[in-house]
Design a protein around this motif. Structure first.
Motif, PDB file in Angstrom:
ATOM      1  N   MET A  71      40.393  37.269  42.557  1.00  0.00           N
ATOM      2  CA  MET A  71      41.080  36.514  41.054  1.00  0.00           C
ATOM      3  C   MET A  71      40.336  35.497  40.871  1.00  0.00           C
ATOM      4  O   MET A  71      39.724  34.980  39.897  1.00  0.00           O
ATOM      5  CB  MET A  71      42.377  36.733  40.530  1.00  0.00           C
ATOM      6  N   ASP A  72      40.464  35.257  42.333  1.00  0.00           N
ATOM      7  CA  ASP A  72      39.781  32.902  41.988  1.00  0.00           C
ATOM      8  C   ASP A  72      37.842  33.406  42.477  1.00  0.00           C
ATOM      9  O   ASP A  72      37.139  32.799  42.838  1.00  0.00           O
ATOM     10  CB  ASP A  72      40.226  32.328  43.130  1.00  0.00           C
ATOM     11  N   GLU A  73      37.546  34.364  42.886  1.00  0.00           N
ATOM     12  CA  GLU A  73      36.271  35.105  43.241  1.00  0.00           C
ATOM     13  C   GLU A  73      35.220  34.310  42.176  1.00  0.00           C
ATOM     14  O   GLU A  73      35.505  34.721  41.016  1.00  0.00           O
ATOM     15  CB  GLU A  73      35.682  36.727  43.577  1.00  0.00           C
ATOM     16  N   LYS A  74      34.046  34.170  42.722  1.00  0.00           N
ATOM     17  CA  LYS A  74      33.049  33.708  41.382  1.00  0.00           C
ATOM     18  C   LYS A  74      32.486  34.689  41.456  1.00  0.00           C
ATOM     19  O   LYS A  74      32.282  35.671  42.116  1.00  0.00           O
ATOM     20  CB  LYS A  74      32.167  32.716  42.283  1.00  0.00           C
ATOM     21  N   PRO A  75      31.678  35.035  39.559  1.00  0.00           N
ATOM     22  CA  PRO A  75      30.876  35.960  39.180  1.00  0.00           C
ATOM     23  C   PRO A  75      29.792  37.011  40.734  1.00  0.00           C
ATOM     24  O   PRO A  75      29.795  37.929  40.640  1.00  0.00           O
ATOM     25  CB  PRO A  75      30.231  35.715  37.661  1.00  0.00           C
ATOM     26  N   SER A  76      29.086  35.110  40.822  1.00  0.00           N
ATOM     27  CA  SER A  76      28.331  35.781  41.811  1.00  0.00           C
ATOM     28  C   SER A  76      28.292  36.294  43.338  1.00  0.00           C
ATOM     29  O   SER A  76      28.526  37.536  43.106  1.00  0.00           O
ATOM     30  CB  SER A  76      27.284  34.623  41.713  1.00  0.00           C
ATOM     31  N   GLN A  77      29.573  35.634  43.610  1.00  0.00           N
ATOM     32  CA  GLN A  77      30.110  36.265  44.938  1.00  0.00           C
ATOM     33  C   GLN A  77      30.346  37.824  44.976  1.00  0.00           C
ATOM     34  O   GLN A  77      30.735  39.207  45.742  1.00  0.00           O
ATOM     35  CB  GLN A  77      31.437  35.579  45.708  1.00  0.00           C
ATOM     36  N   ALA A  78      30.937  37.975  43.464  1.00  0.00           N
ATOM     37  CA  ALA A  78      32.082  39.062  43.342  1.00  0.00           C
ATOM     38  C   ALA A  78      30.298  40.062  43.103  1.00  0.00           C
ATOM     39  O   ALA A  78      30.700  41.358  43.864  1.00  0.00           O
ATOM     40  CB  ALA A  78      32.776  39.060  41.681  1.00  0.00           C
ATOM     41  N   LEU A  79      29.305  40.332  43.019  1.00  0.00           N
ATOM     42  CA  LEU A  79      28.255  40.724  42.011  1.00  0.00           C
ATOM     43  C   LEU A  79      27.920  40.631  44.093  1.00  0.00           C
ATOM     44  O   LEU A  79      27.736  42.147  43.880  1.00  0.00           O
ATOM     45  CB  LEU A  79      27.298  40.555  41.727  1.00  0.00           C
TER      46      LEU A  79
END
Length: 353
Positions: A71-79
Motif C-alpha cells: 500500500m505504501d509503494e511508489k507507482p514507479s517502484q510498483a511497476l
C-alpha cells in the motif's frame, strides 16, 4: 437470461487482502448470480477463504501469484517490481486479454492507475485517466470527478471529464440526460480560473444531447446534489474528498463527546449509536465504495483499502453495473459524433478562435 459478467479481483490488495476480498465477492454473487470471477493471488490463502463460500468457489477460477503490491509503494517502484507478476497487474491483464470484463482492486491507488494506464492504454481522444467517485448528497447521490487520478488540466481535459462522468451517471443512475456542473468559486460567469471558464464555454458550444450542462457549482453544491455530475481537476477533487471524509469523522466525534458528558446522555447514546453511525456513514463519501477509473480502454474499479466485506461487495456491484450496462460504449458514444469524429476537437477550435 442476463449475460455473464466476468470480474477479475486482485485478491491480495487492500489492508487485509483475501480475508475481505473473498467474502465480499461472495456477498456480491448473491446479488448477481450470473457473475464469474477470476481470483488473482496466493492460491493457498484464496483456497482457505473459498472453502467457506462454495457458491463462489464454483463460479471462480484462481490465478496464483505470491507477489503483492504494498500500500505504501511508489507507482514507479510498483511497476518495476510487480509488472507482469503481481496480483494487481495480473487482474488488469485478464481484462487486457479478454478473460475478464472488469478488474477490481483495493490496493495502492497510484500503482493501480499507473499499471492500468500502461497496460490498457487510454481511449482515443483521452490523454489522462480520471477517478470518478459516488458522493452522498441531500438529493441522493452524485458523481464527482476527478478525485485524484490526474493533477491539473486544461479546458479540453475538464470537458472530457464532463463527458465521461455523464456516461457513468447514465449507467449508475439510469438517467437519460444527467445534469453536469463545473466546480468553481462562484456561480457567476466572471469568476474562476481561465481553464474552468474556457471549459464552460466549450461545453456550451458542444450542446450535447447526452448531458445537460448547468454551469458552475460552488463547493457547498456538492453536498446539496446541485448536479448529477460535478467536475473538477484531481488536485481540488482529492482535497474536497478528504475534507468531506474528515468532516464526517469530526461530526461523529463531536456527537460521541457530547453524548458521554452525563449519565443520561450516555444512556441516550447507547440507544442512538446505530443512528449516529448511519449518519456518519451517510455523510462520508468514502463509504460509497467503488471508484471508477475513466478514460481507460477497459474498466478498472478502485475499492477503498480499508473496506470490510460488505464495502468491497459494493465495489464489485459497481464493476458489475459498469459492465452490464456497457460503460465503455456509452463513453465512446458521448466522446464521438456520428462517423467517429471526436466531439472535443472541432469544438475546442471554435471556442479558441
Amino acid at each position: 437470461m442476463p449475460q455473464k459478467v466476468r470480474i477479475a479481483l486482485d485478491a491480495m490488495g487492500g489492508d487485509v487482502g483475501a480475508a475481505v476480498i473473498i467474502p465480499g465477492a461472495a456477498i456480491s454473487l448473491t446479488r448477481h448470480p450470473e457473475t464469474e470471477f477470476v481470483l488473482v493471488g496466493d492460491s493457498a490463502l484464496i483456497g482457505r477463504q473459498l472453502d467457506a463460500h462454495p457458491a463462489l468457489k464454483a463460479a471462480s477460477r484462481v490465478v496464483h501469484t505470491d507477489v503483492a503490491i504494498r500500500m505504501d509503494e511508489k507507482p514507479s517502484q510498483a511497476l518495476r517490481r510487480g509488472r507482469k507478476t503481481s496480483s494487481m497487474w495480473l487482474a488488469i491483464d485478464a481484462v487486457k486479454r479478454g478473460e475478464a470484463d472488469v478488474a477490481i482492486s483495493a490496493g495502492n491507488t497510484g500503482a493501480l492507475m499507473a499499471m492500468s494506464r500502461l497496460h490498457l492504454r487510454m481511449l482515443p481522444g483521452i490523454e489522462r485517466p480520471a477517478l470518478g467517485a459516488i458522493w452522498p448528497t441531500l438529493r441522493g447521490e452524485s458523481i464527482v470527478l476527478d478525485v485524484g487520478a490526474s493533477i491539473g488540466g486544461d479546458a479540453q481535459h475538464l470537458a472530457a471529464l464532463a463527458l465521461m462522468g455523464s456516461a457513468m451517471a447514465r449507467v449508475l443512475f439510469d438517467l437519460e440526460r444527467p445534469t453536469v456542473g463545473l466546480l468553481n468559486i462562484g456561480e457567476e460567469e466572471i469568476k474562476g480560473v481561465e481553464e474552468v471558464k474556457a471549459a464552460a464555454s466549450l461545453l456550451r458550444a458542444l450542446n450535447l444531447p447526452q448531458l445537460d450542462f448547468i454551469g458552475f457549482v460552488e463547493g457547498d453544491g456538492i453536498g446539496k446534489g446541485a448536479a448529477d455530475v460535478i467536475v473538477t481537476e484531481g488536485f481540488t477533487g482529492n482535497i474536497a474528498l478528504k475534507v468531506a471524509e474528515g468532516t464526517a469523522r469530526q461530526i461523529a466525534e463531536y456527537i460521541r463527546s457530547a453524548m458521554s458528558r452525563t449519565w443520561r446522555s450516555k444512556i441516550g447514546y447507547i440507544f442512538a449509536r446505530g443512528a449516529f453511525r448511519a449518519l456518519r456513514d451517510k455523510m462520508d463519501p468514502g463509504k460509497g465504495n467503488g471508484g471508477v477509473f475513466l478514460g481507460l480502454n477497459g474498466i478498472v474499479i478502485k475499492s477503498h483499502g480499508g473496506a470490510d466485506a460488505e464495502g468491497f461487495a459494493s465495489a464489485v456491484d459497481v464493476g458489475y453495473e459498469m459492465v452490464r450496462y456497457d460503460l465503455l460504449t456509452k463513453i465512446n458514444q458521448t466522446l464521438h459524433r456520428e462517423g467517429g469524429a471526436l466531439v472535443l476537437a472541432p469544438a475546442a477550435q471554435e471556442v479558441s478562435s
